[in-house]
Write a protein that holds these residues in place. Structure first.
Motif, PDB file in Angstrom:
ATOM      1  N   THR A  25       8.493  35.282  47.736  1.00 25.37           N
ATOM      2  CA  THR A  25       9.017  35.427  49.089  1.00 25.37           C
ATOM      3  C   THR A  25       7.935  35.014  50.076  1.00 25.37           C
ATOM      4  O   THR A  25       6.819  35.538  50.045  1.00 25.37           O
ATOM      5  N   SER A 143      16.417  32.319  54.608  1.00 24.58           N
ATOM      6  CA  SER A 143      17.457  33.340  54.564  1.00 24.58           C
ATOM      7  C   SER A 143      17.204  34.334  55.693  1.00 24.58           C
ATOM      8  O   SER A 143      16.119  34.913  55.784  1.00 24.58           O
ATOM      9  N   TYR A 145      17.448  37.844  57.434  1.00 29.16           N
ATOM     10  CA  TYR A 145      17.571  39.194  56.879  1.00 29.16           C
ATOM     11  C   TYR A 145      17.217  40.234  57.936  1.00 29.16           C
ATOM     12  O   TYR A 145      16.612  39.932  58.959  1.00 29.16           O
ATOM     13  N   LYS A 159      15.639  44.281  51.956  1.00 29.61           N
ATOM     14  CA  LYS A 159      16.047  43.166  52.796  1.00 29.61           C
ATOM     15  C   LYS A 159      17.554  42.968  52.646  1.00 29.61           C
ATOM     16  O   LYS A 159      18.045  42.746  51.540  1.00 29.61           O
ATOM     17  N   ASP A 161      20.357  40.541  53.350  1.00 25.12           N
ATOM     18  CA  ASP A 161      20.513  39.125  53.693  1.00 25.12           C
ATOM     19  C   ASP A 161      21.686  38.908  54.634  1.00 25.12           C
ATOM     20  O   ASP A 161      22.651  39.676  54.659  1.00 25.12           O
TER      21      ASP A 161
END
Length: 349
Positions: A25, A143, A145, A159, A161
């Motif tokens: 990430t 993405s 989030y 998280k 999304d």
């Protein structure tokens, strides 16, 4: 009996049999800018802690600086030119007031990288990757989030999304281009504003009904893009319909919850009709097709015919005249292409 364990171990090290991969990430921020690719396209650039910036090119920070200085990444739009906003519309603008110069924008983006990575450690340096002589690029898309803390002191929050799209948020008689972030629990966040607005799906529907959240902006209205600048609308070239965006938002919520999208439901209804062309299956196809947002209808079929076959079934065979292949052949005086579809059983002699 003597065993050469070292030789055996070396053989095992040279010829591993199990392949693995890992995912990492990489945190970042999303910020507004313009891409100059023939026309002026509004975008959100994704700026990552390793110094990479997704500006339709996705290499490293040095390449990003070159993209800014050569004018690929722009920080303004000249008066009397158009701004195009994906799936929202295009407008000719005037009286632009913009925040950044190229160099000040580069400095700003670097400050964001430093905020994420104060010591500028492990900054990415691009190296060309080829497989069988073909350059291999990477997808730099992000993405969206929001964090969900299980306790007030949770240092590793979950998280949740989400997906995002652009709409206008009306405040008094001025309009703000806001990013609507949509999450699976039907909560939403209006960002790209001086202060974010948290609301539910129902509350968004109410703002749409009150014409506070809109897709259309009247001529001579002032539009603000927080973090980029402002301008006055001279005229609209085209705009999306707010009711179609409402359908799109509902689609996004469903997809985030693992439900089939309106496109998938329409494809299923199409297949069911092809296999069994009854009046009830035709009606089901019509309902599912008309639930697909207009700007997504082209995706219910293949890349060639798009939604023409579905439209021919629902609205009549004359719909083939809307097909680009048909129009080109007609303009050239060539033999007109055909598409075969089964007749509804009641229409079969």
């Amino acid at each position: 009996m003597n065993f050469n364990f070292l030789k055996k171990a070396n053989k095992m090290m040279i010829n591993p049999t199990t392949k693995v991969y890992r995912q990492k990430t990489v945190e970042g921020f999303s910020i507004p800018a313009i891409i100059r690719n023939g026309s002026y396209f509004f975008v959100d650039l994704d700026v990552y802690e390793d110094g990479r910036v997704n500006c339709w090119n996705f290499e490293d920070f040095e390449h990003f600086k070159k993209d800014v200085r050569r004018g690929w990444v722009r920080l303004n739009i000249p008066d009397n030119e158009e701004i195009s906003i994906h799936s929202l519309g295009a407008w000719t603008i005037t009286d632009g007031a913009w925040i950044f110069t190229p160099e000040s924008f580069i400095d700003y983006v670097l400050s964001l990288v430093k905020k994420l990575n104060p010591k500028l450690e492990n900054i990415y340096q691009y190296s060309e990757k080829k497989i069988n002589g073909v350059n291999i690029g990477e997808d730099g898309s992000s993405s969206v989030y929001r964090e969900h803390k299980r306790t007030p002191d949770d240092i590793f929050p979950d998280k949740i999304d989400g997906k995002s799209l652009n709409l206008f948020y009306k405040v008094k008689e001025e309009y703000h281009l806001t990013q609507v972030n949509i999450f699976s629990d039907q909560t939403l966040r209006l960002s790209r504003l001086e202060e974010t607005v948290e609301l539910t799906l129902q509350e968004l529907e109410e703002l749409i009904a009150k014409k506070i959240i809109v897709t259309e902006v009247p001529a001579l209205s002032r539009v603000h893009i927080y973090g980029l600048g402002s301008f006055t609308i001279k005229q609209a070239e085209y705009t999306a319909d707010i009711n179609q965006k409402r359908l799109e938002i509902r689609d996004i919520v469903g997809k985030l919850n693992g439900e089939p999208t309106s496109i998938q439901l329409c494809r299923q209804a199409y297949t069911q009709y092809i296999n069994d062309p009854t009046p009830s299956n035709k009606e089901r196809l019509k309902i599912t097709y008309e639930n697909v947002p207009d700007h997504n209808k082209m995706y219910v079929g293949d890349m060639d015919t798009k939604d023409i076959e579905v439209r021919m079934i629902i609205y009549g065979e004359q719909e083939i005249e809307r097909w680009s292949h048909y129009q080109v052949a007609k303009a050239r005086g060539e033999k007109l292409p055909t598409i075969s579809i089964p007749k509804t059983k009641d229409d079969t002699p």
